[in-house]
Design a protein around this motif. Structure first.
Motif, short mmCIF file in Angstrom:
data_model
loop_
_atom_site.label_atom_id
_atom_site.label_comp_id
_atom_site.label_asym_id
_atom_site.label_seq_id
_atom_site.Cartn_x
_atom_site.Cartn_y
_atom_site.Cartn_z
N PHE A 1 84.78 46.24 1.90
CA PHE A 1 84.70 45.91 3.31
C PHE A 1 85.84 44.93 3.60
O PHE A 1 85.76 43.76 3.26
N HIS A 2 86.89 45.44 4.20
CA HIS A 2 88.08 44.65 4.50
C HIS A 2 87.80 43.86 5.77
O HIS A 2 87.82 44.41 6.86
N ARG A 3 87.54 42.56 5.60
CA ARG A 3 87.09 41.77 6.75
C ARG A 3 88.24 41.04 7.44
O ARG A 3 88.18 39.87 7.75
N ILE B 1 92.59 42.03 9.25
CA ILE B 1 93.61 43.06 9.45
C ILE B 1 94.84 42.68 8.66
O ILE B 1 95.10 41.50 8.43
N ASP B 2 95.59 43.70 8.23
CA ASP B 2 96.84 43.47 7.50
C ASP B 2 98.01 43.81 8.41
O ASP B 2 98.00 44.85 9.08
N ILE B 3 99.01 42.94 8.40
CA ILE B 3 100.18 43.12 9.26
C ILE B 3 101.43 43.02 8.39
O ILE B 3 101.55 42.09 7.59
N VAL C 1 104.26 42.63 0.59
CA VAL C 1 104.43 41.50 1.51
C VAL C 1 103.72 41.84 2.81
O VAL C 1 104.03 42.83 3.46
N HIS C 2 102.70 41.06 3.14
CA HIS C 2 101.99 41.28 4.40
C HIS C 2 101.15 40.05 4.72
O HIS C 2 100.92 39.20 3.86
N LEU C 3 100.69 39.98 5.96
CA LEU C 3 99.73 38.94 6.34
C LEU C 3 98.35 39.55 6.39
O LEU C 3 98.14 40.58 7.04
N HIS C 4 97.39 38.94 5.70
CA HIS C 4 95.98 39.29 5.88
C HIS C 4 95.42 38.24 6.83
O HIS C 4 95.44 37.05 6.53
N PHE C 5 94.97 38.70 7.99
CA PHE C 5 94.56 37.79 9.06
C PHE C 5 93.06 37.95 9.32
O PHE C 5 92.59 39.08 9.51
ZN LIG Z 1 93.92 42.46 4.03
#
Ligand SMILES: [Zn+2]
Length: 331
Positions: free
Chosen positions: A50-52, A54-56, A155-159
């Motif tokens: 459950f990916h709680r 968003i990835d950007i 490389v990404h932001l998990h927000f």
């Molecule tokens: Zn993520």
């Protein structure tokens, strides 16, 4: 309206922020979301996670290149290095008007910015005052640099957004001395942003046919800038009475149809009822749609294959935009 007072209160509170919220990566927008708030299927296709958040990001992003900025006015809550989430900056924010959610008064929310590049982010935050009376941070202010620290190769932001408390329900239950909010605080981060005028409406299409012994599979597809699926309700309708004889709901925000007391349980939906198969498509710009398979297992419907029954499926996004399908269950 969603007919759920908790969800309606949450939506109204989040909408009250929309005029002043900022996308957390400077120069990027909804097109750069590669994975959403969703039960994602793992490679083994049996378990899910459950990916709680968003990835950007973008294809071939380089650590330290992108500015991570505060999504809303707030206070610097702190930074920490987690084994999974990597170098993480947390901010605390106040709702203009407190609201009631699951019987608790919610005044604050927290934004989490994970997998940051430590070398370039630490100098930005290291001198800031932390906690309740921490450094005041304005929406859009630089708080770190995008990276791939922690458990990721990309490389990404998990927000993430957490309302009321930073503590997951599992943590609350394991630590009786912390405030017991009684709910898991993660909510869909896209609730923070004004929805785009729909570039395309979501579609719901059946994959294959209804055959006894097989699952019923539907595919929900939506423009990639609006990965907002939130709730699936299935009903088996008796055509003579038009009443539901069996029903099941999976609601990602309210955690209906799942057990939020342990992250491991949350990760694994009741697979004998309804679950999802959602492969994050990553940052490929040519992919224009976000697709999720909704799977209703054979054992859930098998005893209803009779011309007297219909299967009704309704899918809602976080703003209660609904799309539905009615399937006949005759053999
Ligand atoms: Zn993520």
């Amino acid at each position: 309206m969603s007919n759920n007072p908790n969800y309606d209160a949450l939506k109204a509170a989040m909408k009250s922020l929309h005029d002043q919220t900022v996308f957390p990566v400077a120069g990027k927008d909804f097109r750069h979301i590669g994975s959403t708030f969703m039960c994602r299927t793992e490679i083994d296709s049996v378990s899910s996670d459950f990916h709680r958040g968003i990835d950007i990001g973008e294809m071939d992003g380089q650590a330290g290149d992108d500015d991570i900025i505060a999504a809303y006015d707030g206070v610097f809550w702190g930074y920490r290095e987690y084994s999974g989430a990597g170098f993480t900056v947390m901010l605390s924010h106040q709702f203009p008007t407190p609201f009631t959610y699951h019987g608790k008064t919610v005044k604050y929310f927290y934004t989490w910015y994970c997998h940051l590049d430590k070398d370039s982010s630490l100098p930005i935050v290291s001198d800031w005052k932390q906690g309740k009376h921490g450094e005041a941070i304005s929406a859009g202010q630089l708080i770190g640099k995008m990276g791939k620290s922690g458990e990721t190769n990309v490389v990404h932001l998990h927000f993430e957004i957490r309302i009321g408390t930073n503590n997951s329900l599992e943590y609350q239950l394991a630590n009786p001395k912390v405030t017991q909010w009684g709910f898991d605080p993660h909510i869909h981060p896209m609730l923070l942003y004004q929805p785009h005028a729909p570039a395309a409406s979501p579609s719901l299409t059946q994959v294959g046919s209804c055959v006894p012994g097989n699952p019923v599979v539907l595919e929900y597809a939506i423009h990639r800038e609006q990965p907002l699926l939130n709730r699936v309700e299935i009903k088996i309708i008796d055509r003579s009475t038009e009443m539901a004889v069996k029903s099941h709901v999976v609601d990602l925000t309210l955690r209906e149809g799942m057990d939020p007391t342990k992250t491991k349980k949350l990760d694994n939906l009741d697979r004998d009822k309804t679950h999802f198969e959602c492969i994050p498509f990553g940052y490929h710009p040519t992919v224009s749609e976000y697709k999720t398979k909704i799977i209703i297992p054979a054992e859930y419907i098998d005893s209803y294959f009779d011309s007297n029954y219909q299967l009704k499926i309704e899918v809602s996004d976080i703003w209660d935009y609904k799309v539905g399908e009615i399937l006949s269950l005759s053999v």
